[in-house]
Write a protein that holds these residues in place. Structure first.
Motif, PDB file in Angstrom:
ATOM      1  N   UNK A   1       0.862  -1.175   0.000  1.00  0.00           N
ATOM      2  CA  UNK A   1       0.000   0.000   0.000  1.00  0.00           C
ATOM      3  C   UNK A   1       0.900   1.227   0.000  1.00  0.00           C
ATOM      4  N   UNK A   2       0.570   2.198  -0.831  1.00  0.00           N
ATOM      5  CA  UNK A   2       1.383   3.402  -0.949  1.00  0.00           C
ATOM      6  C   UNK A   2       0.507   4.629  -0.810  1.00  0.00           C
ATOM      7  N   UNK A   3       0.985   5.667  -0.114  1.00  0.00           N
ATOM      8  CA  UNK A   3       0.181   6.884   0.017  1.00  0.00           C
ATOM      9  C   UNK A   3       0.217   7.717  -1.258  1.00  0.00           C
ATOM     10  N   UNK A   4      -0.925   8.275  -1.625  1.00  0.00           N
ATOM     11  CA  UNK A   4      -0.980   9.192  -2.760  1.00  0.00           C
ATOM     12  C   UNK A   4      -0.221  10.469  -2.409  1.00  0.00           C
ATOM     13  N   UNK A   5       0.663  10.869  -3.287  1.00  0.00           N
ATOM     14  CA  UNK A   5       1.436  12.080  -3.064  1.00  0.00           C
ATOM     15  C   UNK A   5       0.716  13.320  -3.579  1.00  0.00           C
ATOM     16  N   UNK A   6      -0.327  13.101  -4.360  1.00  0.00           N
ATOM     17  CA  UNK A   6      -1.085  14.190  -4.975  1.00  0.00           C
ATOM     18  C   UNK A   6      -2.545  13.754  -5.021  1.00  0.00           C
ATOM     19  N   UNK A   7      -3.445  14.584  -4.511  1.00  0.00           N
ATOM     20  CA  UNK A   7      -4.853  14.234  -4.471  1.00  0.00           C
ATOM     21  C   UNK A   7      -5.471  14.002  -5.828  1.00  0.00           C
ATOM     22  N   UNK A   8      -4.816  14.487  -6.880  1.00  0.00           N
ATOM     23  CA  UNK A   8      -5.348  14.278  -8.232  1.00  0.00           C
ATOM     24  C   UNK A   8      -5.034  12.893  -8.774  1.00  0.00           C
ATOM     25  N   UNK A   9      -4.137  12.181  -8.099  1.00  0.00           N
ATOM     26  CA  UNK A   9      -3.793  10.833  -8.539  1.00  0.00           C
ATOM     27  C   UNK A   9      -4.958   9.887  -8.252  1.00  0.00           C
ATOM     28  N   UNK A  10      -5.135   8.850  -9.081  1.00  0.00           N
ATOM     29  CA  UNK A  10      -6.261   7.924  -8.852  1.00  0.00           C
ATOM     30  C   UNK A  10      -6.020   7.030  -7.642  1.00  0.00           C
ATOM     31  N   UNK A  11      -7.108   6.625  -7.011  1.00  0.00           N
ATOM     32  CA  UNK A  11      -7.063   5.608  -5.957  1.00  0.00           C
ATOM     33  C   UNK A  11      -7.259   4.281  -6.671  1.00  0.00           C
ATOM     34  N   UNK A  12      -6.206   3.458  -6.724  1.00  0.00           N
ATOM     35  CA  UNK A  12      -6.225   2.353  -7.679  1.00  0.00           C
ATOM     36  C   UNK A  12      -5.223   1.278  -7.295  1.00  0.00           C
ATOM     37  N   UNK A  13      -5.525   0.036  -7.720  1.00  0.00           N
ATOM     38  CA  UNK A  13      -4.549  -1.050  -7.662  1.00  0.00           C
ATOM     39  C   UNK A  13      -3.745  -1.073  -8.957  1.00  0.00           C
ATOM     40  N   UNK A  14      -2.415  -1.123  -8.835  1.00  0.00           N
ATOM     41  CA  UNK A  14      -1.511  -1.207  -9.985  1.00  0.00           C
ATOM     42  C   UNK A  14      -0.888  -2.589 -10.066  1.00  0.00           C
ATOM     43  N   UNK A  15      -0.707  -3.087 -11.295  1.00  0.00           N
ATOM     44  CA  UNK A  15      -0.016  -4.356 -11.507  1.00  0.00           C
ATOM     45  C   UNK A  15       1.293  -4.080 -12.226  1.00  0.00           C
ATOM     46  N   UNK A  16       2.347  -4.797 -11.844  1.00  0.00           N
ATOM     47  CA  UNK A  16       3.685  -4.633 -12.426  1.00  0.00           C
ATOM     48  C   UNK A  16       4.076  -5.909 -13.159  1.00  0.00           C
ATOM     49  N   UNK A  17       4.661  -5.742 -14.346  1.00  0.00           N
ATOM     50  CA  UNK A  17       5.120  -6.860 -15.157  1.00  0.00           C
ATOM     51  C   UNK A  17       6.645  -6.917 -15.122  1.00  0.00           C
ATOM     52  N   UNK A  18       7.169  -8.119 -14.957  1.00  0.00           N
ATOM     53  CA  UNK A  18       8.614  -8.310 -14.845  1.00  0.00           C
ATOM     54  C   UNK A  18       9.310  -8.065 -16.180  1.00  0.00           C
ATOM     55  N   UNK A  19      10.506  -7.523 -16.099  1.00  0.00           N
ATOM     56  CA  UNK A  19      11.338  -7.332 -17.282  1.00  0.00           C
ATOM     57  C   UNK A  19      12.798  -7.353 -16.864  1.00  0.00           C
ATOM     58  N   UNK A  20      13.686  -7.895 -17.693  1.00  0.00           N
ATOM     59  CA  UNK A  20      15.108  -7.853 -17.369  1.00  0.00           C
ATOM     60  C   UNK A  20      15.732  -6.490 -17.651  1.00  0.00           C
ATOM     61  N   UNK A  21      15.021  -5.612 -18.372  1.00  0.00           N
ATOM     62  CA  UNK A  21      15.574  -4.311 -18.741  1.00  0.00           C
ATOM     63  C   UNK A  21      14.444  -3.302 -18.868  1.00  0.00           C
ATOM     64  N   UNK A  22      14.187  -2.566 -17.802  1.00  0.00           N
ATOM     65  CA  UNK A  22      13.084  -1.613 -17.806  1.00  0.00           C
ATOM     66  C   UNK A  22      13.304  -0.486 -18.803  1.00  0.00           C
ATOM     67  N   UNK A  23      14.565  -0.087 -19.016  1.00  0.00           N
ATOM     68  CA  UNK A  23      14.843   1.021 -19.929  1.00  0.00           C
ATOM     69  C   UNK A  23      14.558   0.620 -21.376  1.00  0.00           C
ATOM     70  N   UNK A  24      14.991  -0.581 -21.746  1.00  0.00           N
ATOM     71  CA  UNK A  24      14.730  -1.046 -23.109  1.00  0.00           C
ATOM     72  C   UNK A  24      13.245  -1.255 -23.339  1.00  0.00           C
ATOM     73  N   UNK A  25      12.554  -1.775 -22.333  1.00  0.00           N
ATOM     74  CA  UNK A  25      11.125  -2.012 -22.480  1.00  0.00           C
ATOM     75  C   UNK A  25      10.363  -0.688 -22.564  1.00  0.00           C
ATOM     76  N   UNK A  26      10.795   0.307 -21.805  1.00  0.00           N
ATOM     77  CA  UNK A  26      10.150   1.616 -21.869  1.00  0.00           C
ATOM     78  C   UNK A  26      10.229   2.188 -23.281  1.00  0.00           C
ATOM     79  N   UNK A  27      11.381   2.058 -23.914  1.00  0.00           N
ATOM     80  CA  UNK A  27      11.509   2.544 -25.291  1.00  0.00           C
ATOM     81  C   UNK A  27      10.596   1.770 -26.230  1.00  0.00           C
ATOM     82  N   UNK A  28      10.520   0.466 -26.021  1.00  0.00           N
ATOM     83  CA  UNK A  28       9.675  -0.363 -26.869  1.00  0.00           C
ATOM     84  C   UNK A  28       8.211   0.026 -26.721  1.00  0.00           C
ATOM     85  N   UNK A  29       7.801   0.362 -25.520  1.00  0.00           N
ATOM     86  CA  UNK A  29       6.418   0.781 -25.266  1.00  0.00           C
ATOM     87  C   UNK A  29       6.105   2.054 -26.038  1.00  0.00           C
TER      88      UNK A  29
END
Length: 284
Positions: free
Chosen positions: A68-96
């Protein structure tokens, strides 16, 4: 469905594209602890320091299951986030980005734990990336009171199906017995189908409000769907969808006491061994 095996989610624990962690972004973390502690029996650590956003990790039977994480900004959504594993977040970010998605949060190291990013697909559904350092993610999953499934709700399958299957290399398979337009994702290099699936894509149908945006839904496995649905209401949450049966068990969509939406899924009953009923009758 398949079960493939923090300030965020040990190295190599999850294959590329496999859900490895979830967290809830809440206005009041202490209220969240009371709700999810009461609902799932989770316990919590004291939370990481301010440099990690006071991230409170949840445990089931002493094993990490979520945070559980506190919202740092009231405009942010109240939501569950899912994370997908990757061996290289930087390369995957570019691919996205190259595939028509966006970066909500560029890849950033989280101490020695790993590297995270938040991205959005071409319709705006937000999901996370996790490149493991000392933390790989779930220590318990697919069992009661832990994560078991996720799916994205989209409006244009011709836009989003190629996106996820190109970005993560998923093998996609349309689920014929779902009764709705549903596509499962299996990790690259596996045969597509329910036995290997780690997530999927559904469609935002007429059952949803017209303003409902594309979004991911996080599921937690439970021993008794109806009992959990009733407990959620006692704890200040509400039902979005009453418990109902699907080919993979019994599920409900719930809203916590602060507005975060999630689903619960009870496994279908196991078939009794052949002849069990006859043996029981004979013994009476």
């Amino acid at each position: 469905m398949a079960d493939t095996a923090a300030a965020g989610p040990a190295q190599g624990g999850y294959a590329h594209g496999v859900p490895c962690w979830v967290d809830a972004l809440l206005p009041d973390v202490e209220a969240g602890k009371r709700f999810y502690g009461g609902l799932f029996g989770w316990t919590f650590d004291e939370g990481a320091g301010p440099e990690f956003g006071r991230y409170a990790q949840a445990y089931s039977e002493g094993r990490a299951v979520a945070a559980l994480a506190p919202k740092q900004d009231g405009r942010m959504p109240t939501v569950w986030n899912v994370y997908f594993a990757t061996p290289d977040a930087y390369a995957l970010a570019k691919k996205i980005k190259d595939a028509g998605g966006q970066l909500v949060t560029d890849p950033v190291p989280v101490g020695h734990f790993g590297t995270m990013a938040l991205a959005a697909d071409p319709e705006g559904a937000v999901f996370g990336l996790w490149q493991a350092g000392t933390q790989s993610g779930f220590e318990k999953k697919g069992a009661p009171d832990s994560f078991c499934w996720t799916e994205v709700y989209s409006r244009d399958k011709d836009l989003v199906d190629p996106f996820y299957e190109s970005v993560f290399g998923y093998a996609g398979s349309d689920l014929a017995d779902a009764g709705v337009d549903f596509r499962t994702w299996s990790p690259a290099g596996t045969a597509p189908g329910p036995d290997t699936a780690i997530g999927g894509r559904s469609l935002v149908s007429g059952a949803f409000p017209a303003e409902m945006p594309a979004h991911f839904l996080v599921y937690f496995n439970v021993a008794d769907c109806d009992a959990v649905a009733a407990a959620a209401q006692r704890l200040g949450g509400r039902l979005r969808t009453e418990p109902f049966d699907i080919p993979y068990g019994r599920m409900a969509v719930l809203v916590d006491n602060q507005g975060a939406v999630f689903a619960v899924l009870q496994d279908p009953p196991q078939n009794p061994p052949e002849g069990a009923d006859r043996e029981e009758t004979a013994g009476q």
